[in-house]
Enzyme design. Sequence first.
Site, PDB file in Angstrom:
ATOM      1  N   ASP A  21      12.083  62.982  95.538  1.00 42.24           N
ATOM      2  CA  ASP A  21      11.828  64.427  95.570  1.00 42.24           C
ATOM      3  C   ASP A  21      12.995  65.097  96.296  1.00 42.24           C
ATOM      4  OD1 ASP A  21      10.554  66.811  95.102  1.00 42.24           O
ATOM      5  OD2 ASP A  21       8.721  66.306  96.163  1.00 42.24           O
ATOM      6  N   ASP A  22      13.099  66.414  96.124  1.00 44.38           N
ATOM      7  CA  ASP A  22      14.210  67.112  96.787  1.00 44.38           C
ATOM      8  C   ASP A  22      14.012  67.139  98.294  1.00 44.38           C
ATOM      9  OD1 ASP A  22      12.033  68.830  96.485  1.00 44.38           O
ATOM     10  OD2 ASP A  22      13.201  70.547  95.784  1.00 44.38           O
ATOM     11  N   ASP A  60       8.434  68.557 103.455  1.00 42.78           N
ATOM     12  CA  ASP A  60       8.309  69.653 104.428  1.00 42.78           C
ATOM     13  C   ASP A  60       7.117  69.361 105.334  1.00 42.78           C
ATOM     14  OD1 ASP A  60       7.619  72.157 105.644  1.00 42.78           O
ATOM     15  OD2 ASP A  60       8.828  73.212 104.196  1.00 42.78           O
TER      16      ASP A  60
HETATM   17  O1  LIG Z   1       6.037  68.357 102.033  1.00 50.91           O
HETATM   18  P1  LIG Z   1       5.407  69.553 101.390  1.00 50.91           P
HETATM   19  O2  LIG Z   1       5.018  70.624 102.373  1.00 50.91           O
HETATM   20  O3  LIG Z   1       4.258  69.196 100.488  1.00 50.91           O
HETATM   21  O4  LIG Z   1       6.515  70.283 100.499  1.00 50.91           O
HETATM   22  C1  LIG Z   1       7.460  69.622  99.700  1.00 50.91           C
HETATM   23  C2  LIG Z   1       7.258  69.908  98.242  1.00 50.91           C
HETATM   24  O5  LIG Z   1       7.241  71.326  97.994  1.00 50.91           O
HETATM   25  C3  LIG Z   1       8.193  71.658  96.999  1.00 50.91           C
HETATM   26  O6  LIG Z   1       7.638  71.587  95.705  1.00 50.91           O
HETATM   27  P2  LIG Z   1       6.785  72.795  95.041  1.00 50.91           P
HETATM   28  O7  LIG Z   1       5.325  72.523  95.232  1.00 50.91           O
HETATM   29  O8  LIG Z   1       7.287  74.092  95.568  1.00 50.91           O
HETATM   30  O9  LIG Z   1       7.061  72.695  93.486  1.00 50.91           O
HETATM   31  P3  LIG Z   1       8.453  72.654  92.708  1.00 50.91           P
HETATM   32  O10 LIG Z   1       9.096  71.332  93.052  1.00 50.91           O
HETATM   33  O11 LIG Z   1       8.062  72.744  91.283  1.00 50.91           O
HETATM   34  O12 LIG Z   1       9.295  73.813  93.166  1.00 50.91           O
HETATM   35  C4  LIG Z   1       9.252  70.570  97.134  1.00 50.91           C
HETATM   36  O13 LIG Z   1       9.972  70.414  95.912  1.00 50.91           O
HETATM   37  C5  LIG Z   1       8.430  69.341  97.447  1.00 50.91           C
HETATM   38  O14 LIG Z   1       7.944  68.738  96.260  1.00 50.91           O
HETATM   39  O1  LIG Z   2      12.897  75.430  97.918  1.00 47.14           O
HETATM   40  C1  LIG Z   2      12.170  75.006  98.851  1.00 47.14           C
HETATM   41  N1  LIG Z   2      12.654  74.986 100.125  1.00 47.14           N
HETATM   42  C2  LIG Z   2      11.925  74.542 101.198  1.00 47.14           C
HETATM   43  O2  LIG Z   2      12.395  74.541 102.346  1.00 47.14           O
HETATM   44  C3  LIG Z   2      10.603  74.104 100.913  1.00 47.14           C
HETATM   45  N2  LIG Z   2       9.589  73.613 101.686  1.00 47.14           N
HETATM   46  C4  LIG Z   2       8.572  73.346 100.866  1.00 47.14           C
HETATM   47  N3  LIG Z   2       8.889  73.656  99.585  1.00 47.14           N
HETATM   48  C5  LIG Z   2      10.149  74.128  99.590  1.00 47.14           C
HETATM   49  N4  LIG Z   2      10.924  74.575  98.570  1.00 47.14           N
HETATM   50 MG   LIG Z   3       8.423  69.934  94.468  1.00 38.53          MG
END
Ligand SMILES: O=P(O)(O)OC[C@H]1O[C@H](OP(=O)(O)OP(=O)(O)O)[C@H](O)[C@@H]1O
Ligand SMILES: O=c1[nH]c(=O)c2nc[nH]c2[nH]1
Ligand SMILES: [Mg+2]
Length: 157
Positions: A93-94, A97
């Site tokens: 994952d990217d 958080d």
């Molecule tokens: O550790 P956490 O607090 O759960 O947050 C991390 C996740 O939140 C974001 O995804 P998001 O749900 O925004 O979806 P996306 O990847 O489609 O943007 C990010 O890409 C992680 O997958």
């Molecule tokens: O683009 C993002 N940046 C963040 O820091 C983050 N944290 C949760 N989900 C996130 N998405």
């Molecule tokens: Mg995500």
Amino acid sequence: MSDHPFTKTFPVSWWELHRDSRALAWRLMERGPFQGVVAITRGGLVPAAVVARELEIRTIDTICIASYDDKKQGELTVLKGVPGDGEGWVVVDDLVDTGKTYRKVREMLPKAHFATVYAKPAGRPLVDSYVTEVSQDTWILFPWDAEMQEVAPIARR
Ligand SMILES: O=P(O)(O)OC[C@H]1O[C@H](OP(=O)(O)OP(=O)(O)O)[C@H](O)[C@@H]1O
Ligand SMILES: O=c1[nH]c(=O)c2nc[nH]c2[nH]1
Ligand SMILES: [Mg+2]
């Protein structure tokens, strides 16, 4: 008052994301071999592509999860899973958080290796391999969520 806990922004360019995803691949080289990559959509798709290319892995699956709407985390929705317990797979994952997303994915794939490019302190215990730590009150701004904009000179701000 703001409805999210972020006071700073950490912008990441395409080039920086490519470099940091490659650095993740170097770390994963020592933890493999892996039979496949699971990308957590959507943010994990780009780092997963870079990792798969560097590790010469062509078997890629996705877990589709949504939880944030803009900068606010809501209910976590799993739209698509994968079969099995994750043995021999690396999940990418990217970022992590709060750790809510990876806590859920760990329930789904308890034997997988968990990787992210960026990690905030609350989520770090949920990740096995990551590259860069960012403080909890920082919003990471990814290149797909940004565009170049004109800004006023500092003296006028
Ligand atoms: O550790 P956490 O607090 O759960 O947050 C991390 C996740 O939140 C974001 O995804 P998001 O749900 O925004 O979806 P996306 O990847 O489609 O943007 C990010 O890409 C992680 O997958
Ligand atoms: O683009 C993002 N940046 C963040 O820091 C983050 N944290 C949760 N989900 C996130 N998405
Ligand atoms: Mg995500």
